[in-house]
Design a protein around this motif. Structure first.
Motif, PDB file in Angstrom:
ATOM      1  N   LYS A  17       2.423   3.505 -11.186  1.00 54.71           N
ATOM      2  CA  LYS A  17       1.023   3.786 -11.506  1.00 54.71           C
ATOM      3  C   LYS A  17       0.240   4.176 -10.253  1.00 54.71           C
ATOM      4  CE  LYS A  17       0.967   1.062 -15.743  1.00 54.71           C
ATOM      5  NZ  LYS A  17       0.325   0.038 -16.575  1.00 54.71           N
ATOM      6  N   GLN A  18       0.878   5.042  -9.461  1.00 59.04           N
ATOM      7  CA  GLN A  18       0.260   5.626  -8.270  1.00 59.04           C
ATOM      8  C   GLN A  18      -0.013   4.593  -7.169  1.00 59.04           C
ATOM      9  OE1 GLN A  18      -0.198   9.182  -8.398  1.00 59.04           O
ATOM     10  NE2 GLN A  18       1.072   8.674 -10.168  1.00 59.04           N
ATOM     11  N   VAL A  19       0.723   3.487  -7.181  1.00 57.77           N
ATOM     12  CA  VAL A  19       0.583   2.455  -6.149  1.00 57.77           C
ATOM     13  C   VAL A  19       1.945   2.248  -5.489  1.00 57.77           C
ATOM     14  CG1 VAL A  19      -0.041   0.067  -5.634  1.00 57.77           C
ATOM     15  CG2 VAL A  19      -1.257   1.311  -7.441  1.00 57.77           C
ATOM     16  N   LEU A  20       1.968   2.244  -4.156  1.00 57.42           N
ATOM     17  CA  LEU A  20       3.194   1.963  -3.408  1.00 57.42           C
ATOM     18  C   LEU A  20       3.304   0.461  -3.166  1.00 57.42           C
ATOM     19  CD1 LEU A  20       5.663   2.797  -1.634  1.00 57.42           C
ATOM     20  CD2 LEU A  20       4.048   2.907   0.296  1.00 57.42           C
ATOM     21  N   PHE A  21       4.454  -0.114  -3.529  1.00 60.96           N
ATOM     22  CA  PHE A  21       4.752  -1.523  -3.265  1.00 60.96           C
ATOM     23  C   PHE A  21       5.872  -1.601  -2.232  1.00 60.96           C
ATOM     24  CE2 PHE A  21       2.703  -1.648  -7.335  1.00 60.96           C
ATOM     25  CZ  PHE A  21       2.046  -2.870  -7.383  1.00 60.96           C
ATOM     26  N   ASN A  42      -3.738  -1.791   1.463  1.00 63.70           N
ATOM     27  CA  ASN A  42      -4.870  -2.441   0.801  1.00 63.70           C
ATOM     28  C   ASN A  42      -4.752  -3.959   0.799  1.00 63.70           C
ATOM     29  OD1 ASN A  42      -4.292   0.323  -0.785  1.00 63.70           O
ATOM     30  ND2 ASN A  42      -6.503  -0.039  -0.669  1.00 63.70           N
ATOM     31  N   VAL A  43      -3.566  -4.464   0.394  1.00 65.93           N
ATOM     32  CA  VAL A  43      -3.399  -5.910   0.232  1.00 65.93           C
ATOM     33  C   VAL A  43      -2.020  -6.332   0.720  1.00 65.93           C
ATOM     34  CG1 VAL A  43      -3.555  -7.877  -1.351  1.00 65.93           C
ATOM     35  CG2 VAL A  43      -4.816  -5.777  -1.871  1.00 65.93           C
ATOM     36  N   LEU A  44      -1.969  -7.459   1.425  1.00 68.20           N
ATOM     37  CA  LEU A  44      -0.712  -8.143   1.727  1.00 68.20           C
ATOM     38  C   LEU A  44      -0.714  -9.464   0.972  1.00 68.20           C
ATOM     39  CD1 LEU A  44       1.938  -8.729   3.244  1.00 68.20           C
ATOM     40  CD2 LEU A  44       0.551  -9.692   5.100  1.00 68.20           C
ATOM     41  N   TYR A  59      -1.344 -19.386  -9.995  1.00 65.18           N
ATOM     42  CA  TYR A  59      -0.778 -18.082  -9.685  1.00 65.18           C
ATOM     43  C   TYR A  59      -1.944 -17.120  -9.553  1.00 65.18           C
ATOM     44  CZ  TYR A  59      -1.359 -16.801 -14.673  1.00 65.18           C
ATOM     45  OH  TYR A  59      -1.865 -16.536 -15.926  1.00 65.18           O
ATOM     46  N   THR A  60      -1.691 -15.928  -9.032  1.00 69.71           N
ATOM     47  CA  THR A  60      -2.762 -14.959  -8.809  1.00 69.71           C
ATOM     48  C   THR A  60      -2.605 -13.791  -9.770  1.00 69.71           C
ATOM     49  OG1 THR A  60      -2.918 -15.587  -6.477  1.00 69.71           O
ATOM     50  CG2 THR A  60      -3.876 -13.470  -7.108  1.00 69.71           C
ATOM     51  N   ASN A  61      -3.667 -13.505 -10.491  1.00 66.79           N
ATOM     52  CA  ASN A  61      -3.695 -12.400 -11.449  1.00 66.79           C
ATOM     53  C   ASN A  61      -4.332 -11.188 -10.769  1.00 66.79           C
ATOM     54  OD1 ASN A  61      -3.563 -10.933 -13.825  1.00 66.79           O
ATOM     55  ND2 ASN A  61      -5.434 -11.805 -14.674  1.00 66.79           N
ATOM     56  N   VAL A  62      -3.616 -10.064 -10.764  1.00 61.47           N
ATOM     57  CA  VAL A  62      -4.079  -8.870 -10.053  1.00 61.47           C
ATOM     58  C   VAL A  62      -4.147  -7.698 -11.026  1.00 61.47           C
ATOM     59  CG1 VAL A  62      -3.678  -7.316  -8.107  1.00 61.47           C
ATOM     60  CG2 VAL A  62      -2.908  -9.706  -7.978  1.00 61.47           C
ATOM     61  N   THR A  63      -5.288  -7.042 -11.068  1.00 64.55           N
ATOM     62  CA  THR A  63      -5.452  -5.821 -11.860  1.00 64.55           C
ATOM     63  C   THR A  63      -5.995  -4.726 -10.952  1.00 64.55           C
ATOM     64  OG1 THR A  63      -5.910  -7.101 -13.864  1.00 64.55           O
ATOM     65  CG2 THR A  63      -6.531  -4.778 -13.883  1.00 64.55           C
ATOM     66  N   THR A  86     -11.405   1.966 -10.048  1.00 65.19           N
ATOM     67  CA  THR A  86     -12.601   1.495  -9.349  1.00 65.19           C
ATOM     68  C   THR A  86     -12.303   0.454  -8.280  1.00 65.19           C
ATOM     69  OG1 THR A  86     -12.917  -0.115 -11.123  1.00 65.19           O
ATOM     70  CG2 THR A  86     -14.109   1.972 -11.307  1.00 65.19           C
ATOM     71  N   GLY A  87     -11.076  -0.091  -8.258  1.00 62.52           N
ATOM     72  CA  GLY A  87     -10.765  -1.082  -7.240  1.00 62.52           C
ATOM     73  C   GLY A  87      -9.809  -2.156  -7.720  1.00 62.52           C
ATOM     74  N   PHE A  88      -9.752  -3.252  -6.950  1.00 58.72           N
ATOM     75  CA  PHE A  88      -8.815  -4.346  -7.183  1.00 58.72           C
ATOM     76  C   PHE A  88      -9.557  -5.573  -7.715  1.00 58.72           C
ATOM     77  CE2 PHE A  88      -6.747  -1.561  -4.319  1.00 58.72           C
ATOM     78  CZ  PHE A  88      -5.392  -1.833  -4.294  1.00 58.72           C
ATOM     79  N   ASP A  89      -9.024  -6.181  -8.765  1.00 59.75           N
ATOM     80  CA  ASP A  89      -9.495  -7.484  -9.235  1.00 59.75           C
ATOM     81  C   ASP A  89      -8.406  -8.506  -8.918  1.00 59.75           C
ATOM     82  OD1 ASP A  89     -11.817  -6.386 -10.271  1.00 59.75           O
ATOM     83  OD2 ASP A  89     -10.939  -6.049 -12.250  1.00 59.75           O
ATOM     84  N   ILE A  90      -8.715  -9.461  -8.043  1.00 64.60           N
ATOM     85  CA  ILE A  90      -7.735 -10.449  -7.590  1.00 64.60           C
ATOM     86  C   ILE A  90      -8.333 -11.840  -7.766  1.00 64.60           C
ATOM     87  CG2 ILE A  90      -6.361 -11.286  -5.643  1.00 64.60           C
ATOM     88  CD1 ILE A  90      -6.567  -8.469  -4.436  1.00 64.60           C
ATOM     89  N   GLY A  91      -7.675 -12.687  -8.543  1.00 65.42           N
ATOM     90  CA  GLY A  91      -8.212 -14.025  -8.751  1.00 65.42           C
ATOM     91  C   GLY A  91      -7.139 -15.018  -9.143  1.00 65.42           C
ATOM     92  N   PRO A  92      -7.301 -16.289  -8.735  1.00 65.79           N
ATOM     93  CA  PRO A  92      -6.308 -17.315  -9.077  1.00 65.79           C
ATOM     94  C   PRO A  92      -6.496 -17.826 -10.500  1.00 65.79           C
ATOM     95  CG  PRO A  92      -8.066 -18.292  -7.780  1.00 65.79           C
ATOM     96  CD  PRO A  92      -8.386 -16.824  -7.881  1.00 65.79           C
ATOM     97  N   ILE A  93      -5.378 -18.158 -11.134  1.00 66.04           N
ATOM     98  CA  ILE A  93      -5.363 -18.807 -12.441  1.00 66.04           C
ATOM     99  C   ILE A  93      -4.745 -20.187 -12.242  1.00 66.04           C
ATOM    100  CG2 ILE A  93      -4.574 -18.696 -14.823  1.00 66.04           C
ATOM    101  CD1 ILE A  93      -6.443 -16.398 -14.053  1.00 66.04           C
ATOM    102  N   GLU A  94      -5.499 -21.233 -12.538  1.00 65.11           N
ATOM    103  CA  GLU A  94      -5.016 -22.589 -12.263  1.00 65.11           C
ATOM    104  C   GLU A  94      -3.871 -22.987 -13.190  1.00 65.11           C
ATOM    105  OE1 GLU A  94      -7.401 -25.885 -11.137  1.00 65.11           O
ATOM    106  OE2 GLU A  94      -9.212 -24.648 -10.933  1.00 65.11           O
ATOM    107  N   LEU A  95      -2.943 -23.762 -12.618  1.00 66.99           N
ATOM    108  CA  LEU A  95      -1.816 -24.324 -13.350  1.00 66.99           C
ATOM    109  C   LEU A  95      -1.980 -25.840 -13.443  1.00 66.99           C
ATOM    110  CD1 LEU A  95       1.091 -22.443 -11.514  1.00 66.99           C
ATOM    111  CD2 LEU A  95       0.196 -21.907 -13.792  1.00 66.99           C
ATOM    112  N   GLU A  96      -1.300 -26.429 -14.401  1.00 68.26           N
ATOM    113  CA  GLU A  96      -1.268 -27.885 -14.472  1.00 68.26           C
ATOM    114  C   GLU A  96      -0.505 -28.427 -13.265  1.00 68.26           C
ATOM    115  OE1 GLU A  96       0.381 -29.198 -18.127  1.00 68.26           O
ATOM    116  OE2 GLU A  96      -1.015 -28.039 -19.372  1.00 68.26           O
TER     117      GLU A  96
END
Length: 516
Positions: free
Chosen positions: A218-222, A290-292, A332-336, A340-350
């Motif tokens: 999707k046009q992103v280099l990993f 962009n992100v490490l 864990y971290t949910n990344v979209t 328009t840019g990057f949405d990066i945020g943690p999702i809490e686990l038990e």
């Protein structure tokens, strides 16, 4: 009549023999091809089939047969992919036989001895979404929660930033591989420092493939590179720069285990080689990565430095390194990624819930969660012993099997001569020990013997042995008396706080911690 029967029998035998000879000439026993994979690895191979696991979304499979008599229909089960978006360029005809959510079986019938198949993943129209996590360290409960969310919300893939295992043993890789195999989306991994211990790097390759890879989706280099040893090889540094300099894609994401710097004030739990860290930072800044994403520090952190976003997502199961308000929570971290840019945020686990067959060993800079199965992979020590309680009664005599405390502490970096060891039980009871208890001199050894974490007593193992895990002193006379305890308790510890050798034999051990 008998002559005719005999003659007929001989004719049939000749015909059958001839048939067998012809069949043998036409279809001799086939040898398997030699298979090499760029961006993946071979899990299993036979003369007519193979299983290949992709370690990226772009990969290539090369097959080579020794001779034409080895050719024939060949099936490849290719796993850890997105079958519905798979594009194949092949030097031979192929046929898709069957798909699952993350695998496909491809049939080829080559006429040439050398065949190549190049796989790429075609973009779809949805925004790129993936989950990042790290440092599960053998606790599969966190992975199970992440996989459950992935199977419900269908991100494009999962990225594990390393420390999948406590110390890289085969049974530990089997356990985490089994947990990750429940995912209905691909999973890509990089090794951590725990994963390469005791020969673990070779096992990582057996289960998960190459330690570095790249792909475009999707046009992103990993790009994923290896920091498990505490540094980065010169070969990997050259590969990083060459890959970044050659890409036409604007968005770039890197993945590894150890962060290039520790974001905590005064922290130093990052890449050991600071010169290498600075060189990679300069490369990332020059080519506008962009992100490490990394792990290693058991917390969530997001820091922007010179236009590069550094995200640490080390909260998948290992004990935490910060308070909740400072990122110390399981997640864990949910990344979209959108136009328009990057949405990066943690999702809490038990939070993990440990039973009496698991414990944590925590060093100054790292820790590990161990199960009874993990402990049994280490060098064991066995012997008979007993202790005296506060009333001078003898208790606990029997045969104990376990692991020396010194061997456990080596896993988390060892201890200095000035360090103390705190041992905490499930019920909150605790005892402090010194370096001299772990590494006793001749005088102390004659009274105390080896200090052992026992997991088995008189043939009964944890969890059936309800007192375990248990600290055990193993003097040669098989009797750790109150007098022995007094003479092997440093000032302010042990006997000087509570005059009982039995109190030093902590039951239900949950945590072994180095304190400076």
């Amino acid at each position: 009549m008998e002559k005719r029967t005999v003659a007929l029998g001989i004719s049939v035998l000749v015909i059958l023999t001839g048939f067998i000879i012809v069949v043998t000439i036409i279809n001799p026993f086939r040898s398997p091809p030699t298979i090499s994979v760029e961006g993946g690895h071979v899990l299993h191979i036979e003369s007519d089939s193979a299983i290949v696991r992709a370690s990226s979304l772009d990969f290539m499979i090369h097959l080579s047969w020794n001779g034409s008599y080895d050719l024939g229909v060949f099936h490849m089960n290719v796993t850890n992919i997105i079958p519905t978006q798979l594009n194949v360029e092949s030097t031979t005809d192929y046929l898709f036989i069957r798909n699952t959510s993350i695998s496909t079986i491809i049939e080829i019938n080559p006429t040439n001895l050398d065949v190549s198949l190049e796989f790429s993943t075609v973009d779809d129209s949805t925004p790129l979404n993936f989950f990042v996590f790290g440092d599960s360290q053998g606790f599969q409960g966190g992975i199970e929660q992440i996989v459950s969310d992935a199977n419900e919300f269908h991100p494009d893939f999962l990225l594990h930033c390393g420390d999948l295992t406590p110390f890289g043993q085969k049974n530990q890789y089997e356990s985490v591989s089994s947990a990750l195999s429940k995912s209905t989306v691909p999973v890509f991994t990089t090794p951590g420092n725990h994963d390469i211990r005791l020969g673990g790097l070779e096992r990582f390759d057996d289960f998960f493939g190459p330690t570095r890879f790249s792909f475009v989706y999707k046009q992103v280099l990993f790009l994923s590179f290896d920091t498990s040893s505490g540094t980065v090889s010169q070969d990997d540094i050259v590969w990083l720069e060459n890959t970044l300099s050659a890409t036409p894609y604007e968005k770039k994401i890197a993945i590894t285990h150890m962060p290039l710097f520790d974001p905590r004030p005064g922290g130093n739990h990052s890449l050991i080689d600071s010169a290498t860290a600075s060189a990679i930072l300069a490369i990332f800044e020059e080519y506008r990565v962009n992100v490490l994403f990394s792990g290693h520090i058991h917390m969530f952190s997001l820091v922007v430095k010179n236009d590069v976003t550094h995200v640490i997502s080390g909260g998948a199961g290992a004990s935490l390194y910060a308070s909740p308000e400072n990122g110390g929570f399981y997640h864990y971290t949910n990344v979209t990624i959108r136009t328009t840019g990057f949405d990066i945020g943690p999702i809490e686990l038990e939070a993990p819930s440990f039973q009496n067959n698991m414990l944590v060993v925590r060093g100054i800079d790292e820790d590990v969660t161990l199960s009874i199965n993990d402990l049994q992979q280490l060098t064991k020590i066995s012997g008979f012993s007993s202790f005296q309680n506060q009333y001078d009664n003898w208790r606990g005599y029997g045969e104990y099997i376990g692991v020396k405390l010194s061997n456990l502490l080596d896993i988390v970096g060892g201890i200095s001569s000035s360090a103390k060891i705190r041992i905490i039980a499930h019920d909150g009871f605790g005892q402090m020990f010194s370096y001299d208890n772990i590494y006793p001199n001749e005088s102390w050894y004659s009274k105390q013997g080896d200090m052992v974490l026992a997991y088995e007593y008189n043939g009964t193992k944890v969890p059936e042995w309800h007192d375990g895990f248990r600290i055990v002193m193993m003097p040669e006379d098989e009797a750790y008396s109150n007098s022995d305890c007094q003479q092997t308790s440093p000032p302010g510890m042990g006997y000087h706080l509570y005059p009982s050798a039995g109190a030093r034999w902590v039951r239900f051990v949950l945590l072994i911690e180095v304190i400076v």
